[in-house]
Design an enzyme around this catalytic site. Sequence first.
Site, PDB file in Angstrom:
ATOM      1  N   LYS A 145       0.850  -1.184   0.000  1.00  0.00           N
ATOM      2  CA  LYS A 145       0.000   0.000   0.000  1.00  0.00           C
ATOM      3  C   LYS A 145       0.887   1.235   0.000  1.00  0.00           C
ATOM      4  O   LYS A 145       1.825   1.331   0.796  1.00  0.00           O
ATOM      5  CB  LYS A 145      -0.882   0.020   1.256  1.00  0.00           C
ATOM      6  CG  LYS A 145      -1.825   1.200   1.299  1.00  0.00           C
ATOM      7  CD  LYS A 145      -2.746   1.114   2.498  1.00  0.00           C
ATOM      8  CE  LYS A 145      -2.204   1.773   3.721  1.00  0.00           C
ATOM      9  NZ  LYS A 145      -2.129   3.234   3.675  1.00  0.00           N
TER      10      LYS A 145
ATOM     11  N   ASP B  22      -3.632   4.418  -1.564  1.00  0.00           N
ATOM     12  CA  ASP B  22      -4.497   4.855  -0.455  1.00  0.00           C
ATOM     13  C   ASP B  22      -4.372   6.356  -0.255  1.00  0.00           C
ATOM     14  O   ASP B  22      -3.655   6.817   0.627  1.00  0.00           O
ATOM     15  CB  ASP B  22      -4.085   4.080   0.815  1.00  0.00           C
ATOM     16  CG  ASP B  22      -4.950   4.408   2.009  1.00  0.00           C
ATOM     17  OD1 ASP B  22      -6.117   4.808   1.824  1.00  0.00           O
ATOM     18  OD2 ASP B  22      -4.452   4.249   3.146  1.00  0.00           O
ATOM     19  N   LEU B  23      -5.063   7.097  -1.118  1.00  0.00           N
ATOM     20  CA  LEU B  23      -5.032   8.558  -0.995  1.00  0.00           C
ATOM     21  C   LEU B  23      -6.351   9.095  -0.458  1.00  0.00           C
ATOM     22  O   LEU B  23      -6.515  10.299  -0.298  1.00  0.00           O
ATOM     23  CB  LEU B  23      -4.686   9.188  -2.351  1.00  0.00           C
ATOM     24  CG  LEU B  23      -3.311   8.760  -2.868  1.00  0.00           C
ATOM     25  CD1 LEU B  23      -3.057   9.291  -4.265  1.00  0.00           C
ATOM     26  CD2 LEU B  23      -2.221   9.244  -1.916  1.00  0.00           C
ATOM     27  N   LYS B  24      -7.295   8.198  -0.190  1.00  0.00           N
ATOM     28  CA  LYS B  24      -8.586   8.571   0.413  1.00  0.00           C
ATOM     29  C   LYS B  24      -9.153   9.824  -0.258  1.00  0.00           C
ATOM     30  O   LYS B  24      -9.393  10.846   0.392  1.00  0.00           O
ATOM     31  CB  LYS B  24      -8.436   8.786   1.920  1.00  0.00           C
ATOM     32  CG  LYS B  24      -7.936   7.552   2.632  1.00  0.00           C
ATOM     33  CD  LYS B  24      -7.907   7.726   4.136  1.00  0.00           C
ATOM     34  CE  LYS B  24      -7.333   6.522   4.838  1.00  0.00           C
ATOM     35  NZ  LYS B  24      -5.909   6.264   4.574  1.00  0.00           N
ATOM     36  N   PHE B  25      -9.369   9.708  -1.570  1.00  0.00           N
ATOM     37  CA  PHE B  25      -9.860  10.875  -2.308  1.00  0.00           C
ATOM     38  C   PHE B  25     -11.163  11.390  -1.713  1.00  0.00           C
ATOM     39  O   PHE B  25     -12.106  10.628  -1.477  1.00  0.00           O
ATOM     40  CB  PHE B  25     -10.097  10.503  -3.770  1.00  0.00           C
ATOM     41  CG  PHE B  25      -8.840  10.196  -4.526  1.00  0.00           C
ATOM     42  CD1 PHE B  25      -7.793  11.116  -4.583  1.00  0.00           C
ATOM     43  CD2 PHE B  25      -8.689   8.994  -5.197  1.00  0.00           C
ATOM     44  CE1 PHE B  25      -6.634  10.842  -5.297  1.00  0.00           C
ATOM     45  CE2 PHE B  25      -7.533   8.716  -5.911  1.00  0.00           C
ATOM     46  CZ  PHE B  25      -6.510   9.637  -5.962  1.00  0.00           C
ATOM     47  N   PHE B  26     -11.211  12.674  -1.479  1.00  0.00           N
ATOM     48  CA  PHE B  26     -12.417  13.310  -0.947  1.00  0.00           C
ATOM     49  C   PHE B  26     -12.472  14.716  -1.529  1.00  0.00           C
ATOM     50  O   PHE B  26     -11.736  15.602  -1.102  1.00  0.00           O
ATOM     51  CB  PHE B  26     -12.363  13.348   0.587  1.00  0.00           C
ATOM     52  CG  PHE B  26     -13.555  14.005   1.220  1.00  0.00           C
ATOM     53  CD1 PHE B  26     -14.813  13.414   1.140  1.00  0.00           C
ATOM     54  CD2 PHE B  26     -13.441  15.208   1.898  1.00  0.00           C
ATOM     55  CE1 PHE B  26     -15.919  14.028   1.718  1.00  0.00           C
ATOM     56  CE2 PHE B  26     -14.537  15.821   2.479  1.00  0.00           C
ATOM     57  CZ  PHE B  26     -15.779  15.232   2.389  1.00  0.00           C
ATOM     58  N   ASP B  27     -13.312  14.882  -2.547  1.00  0.00           N
ATOM     59  CA  ASP B  27     -13.416  16.187  -3.200  1.00  0.00           C
ATOM     60  C   ASP B  27     -14.709  16.177  -3.991  1.00  0.00           C
ATOM     61  O   ASP B  27     -15.456  15.196  -3.932  1.00  0.00           O
ATOM     62  CB  ASP B  27     -12.190  16.421  -4.114  1.00  0.00           C
ATOM     63  CG  ASP B  27     -11.875  17.908  -4.279  1.00  0.00           C
ATOM     64  OD1 ASP B  27     -12.822  18.707  -4.422  1.00  0.00           O
ATOM     65  OD2 ASP B  27     -10.689  18.260  -4.268  1.00  0.00           O
TER      66      ASP B  27
ATOM     67  N   ARG C 245      -3.100  -4.946  15.242  1.00  0.00           N
ATOM     68  CA  ARG C 245      -2.181  -4.857  16.380  1.00  0.00           C
ATOM     69  C   ARG C 245      -2.279  -6.145  17.185  1.00  0.00           C
ATOM     70  O   ARG C 245      -3.336  -6.782  17.198  1.00  0.00           O
ATOM     71  CB  ARG C 245      -2.569  -3.689  17.306  1.00  0.00           C
ATOM     72  CG  ARG C 245      -2.455  -2.313  16.676  1.00  0.00           C
ATOM     73  CD  ARG C 245      -1.002  -1.914  16.478  1.00  0.00           C
ATOM     74  NE  ARG C 245      -0.867  -0.578  15.912  1.00  0.00           N
ATOM     75  CZ  ARG C 245      -0.869  -0.295  14.600  1.00  0.00           C
ATOM     76  NH1 ARG C 245      -1.029  -1.270  13.717  1.00  0.00           N
ATOM     77  NH2 ARG C 245      -0.709   0.930  14.180  1.00  0.00           N
TER      78      ARG C 245
ATOM     79  N   ARG D 100       3.097  -0.073  10.723  1.00  0.00           N
ATOM     80  CA  ARG D 100       4.151   0.007  11.738  1.00  0.00           C
ATOM     81  C   ARG D 100       4.592  -1.317  12.336  1.00  0.00           C
ATOM     82  O   ARG D 100       5.804  -1.485  12.572  1.00  0.00           O
ATOM     83  CB  ARG D 100       3.719   1.004  12.840  1.00  0.00           C
ATOM     84  CG  ARG D 100       3.826   2.442  12.362  1.00  0.00           C
ATOM     85  CD  ARG D 100       3.042   3.399  13.216  1.00  0.00           C
ATOM     86  NE  ARG D 100       1.617   3.304  12.951  1.00  0.00           N
ATOM     87  CZ  ARG D 100       0.697   4.092  13.487  1.00  0.00           C
ATOM     88  NH1 ARG D 100       1.058   5.040  14.334  1.00  0.00           N
ATOM     89  NH2 ARG D 100      -0.572   3.955  13.179  1.00  0.00           N
TER      90      ARG D 100
HETATM   91  O1  C5P Z   1       0.991   1.560  10.919  1.00  0.00           O
HETATM   92  P1  C5P Z   1      -0.377   0.983  10.806  1.00  0.00           P
HETATM   93  O2  C5P Z   1      -0.422  -0.531  10.805  1.00  0.00           O
HETATM   94  O3  C5P Z   1      -1.381   1.629  11.754  1.00  0.00           O
HETATM   95  O4  C5P Z   1      -0.825   1.406   9.330  1.00  0.00           O
HETATM   96  C1  C5P Z   1      -2.140   1.300   8.884  1.00  0.00           C
HETATM   97  C2  C5P Z   1      -2.219   1.890   7.518  1.00  0.00           C
HETATM   98  O5  C5P Z   1      -3.558   1.766   7.075  1.00  0.00           O
HETATM   99  C3  C5P Z   1      -1.853   3.356   7.434  1.00  0.00           C
HETATM  100  O6  C5P Z   1      -1.153   3.525   6.209  1.00  0.00           O
HETATM  101  C4  C5P Z   1      -3.158   4.085   7.370  1.00  0.00           C
HETATM  102  O7  C5P Z   1      -3.106   5.234   6.562  1.00  0.00           O
HETATM  103  C5  C5P Z   1      -4.044   3.035   6.708  1.00  0.00           C
HETATM  104  N1  C5P Z   1      -5.462   3.125   6.952  1.00  0.00           N
HETATM  105  C6  C5P Z   1      -6.025   3.089   8.205  1.00  0.00           C
HETATM  106  N2  C5P Z   1      -7.375   3.215   8.370  1.00  0.00           N
HETATM  107  C7  C5P Z   1      -8.168   3.330   7.305  1.00  0.00           C
HETATM  108  C8  C5P Z   1      -7.609   3.351   6.003  1.00  0.00           C
HETATM  109  C9  C5P Z   1      -6.236   3.236   5.874  1.00  0.00           C
HETATM  110  O8  C5P Z   1      -5.304   2.949   9.190  1.00  0.00           O
HETATM  111  N3  C5P Z   1      -9.479   3.379   7.448  1.00  0.00           N
END
Ligand code: C5P
Length: 244
Positions: free
Chosen positions: A40, A68-73, A182, A216
């Site tokens: 991603k 994943d740029l979450k377009f919102f416009d 997590r 992460r």
């Molecule tokens: O580091 P971590 O595991 O939290 O990364 C989660 C990724 O998923 C990030 O790149 C974040 O932008 C993305 N994401 C999210 N929640 C969403 C959509 C995308 O955490 N609803």
Amino acid sequence: MLLAKQIPVTERLIVALDLPDAAAATALVERLGETVDFYKVGLELFMAGGCFTLLDRLGAAGKKVMIDLKFFDVPRTVAAAVAGLARYPGAFVTVHGNDGILRAAVEAAPGLRILAVTVLTSLDQGDLDDLGFVCDPATLVLSRARRALALGCAGVVSSGLEAPKLRESLGPGFLIVTPGIRPVANREEPPKDDQKRTTDIEEAFHNGADYIVVGRPIVKAPDPLAAARSAQARIAALFDAAAG
Ligand code: C5P
């Protein structure tokens, strides 16, 4: 509920390349090698530049990509932006909007798989209250997902916590991509980082996710390759057990 779909098991892990520049992302992709088949790219890398070159390289290496740029416009602008990504056929592309915005995205590039962002996994009830939503995350996720699918989106991005309700109400035939992965031990008050509605790997898939997005826990691990291998082994064990 573990959903057996025609998805190669190694593609179920999407690693979020949340890194400061394309060189760091390329180095990580090289380090992870054949262990990871799906990446991603998001806002951090796009702001750093070099992202399209990286996407081209990933495509040439046979990797799948989620943009994943979450377009919102306004719909016309979203349509134009999405159309610009049509050269990455099959890519997952995230859009974060109402019906008009989602419809514009779906119509702009039929070769892409548009995923509607439901409610960010970093938002909890208190955050929704602050934003003026008069409902709980589960209700909002379900209502947004229902509309997204009716408009032709391939699926949704959703926390693993809401996935069971989505499957129960909307069926097995659409994609659920789940970030906020997590170890369960991290689900404590206050959360260790910005993710609040989290699940672990097994819980996400058992709840109905098709793909998980992990940033992460792999990217910042002392040994990202070992962390990715461990995640893939856990996913393979789940689906092997289900198949066997
Ligand atoms: O580091 P971590 O595991 O939290 O990364 C989660 C990724 O998923 C990030 O790149 C974040 O932008 C993305 N994401 C999210 N929640 C969403 C959509 C995308 O955490 N609803």
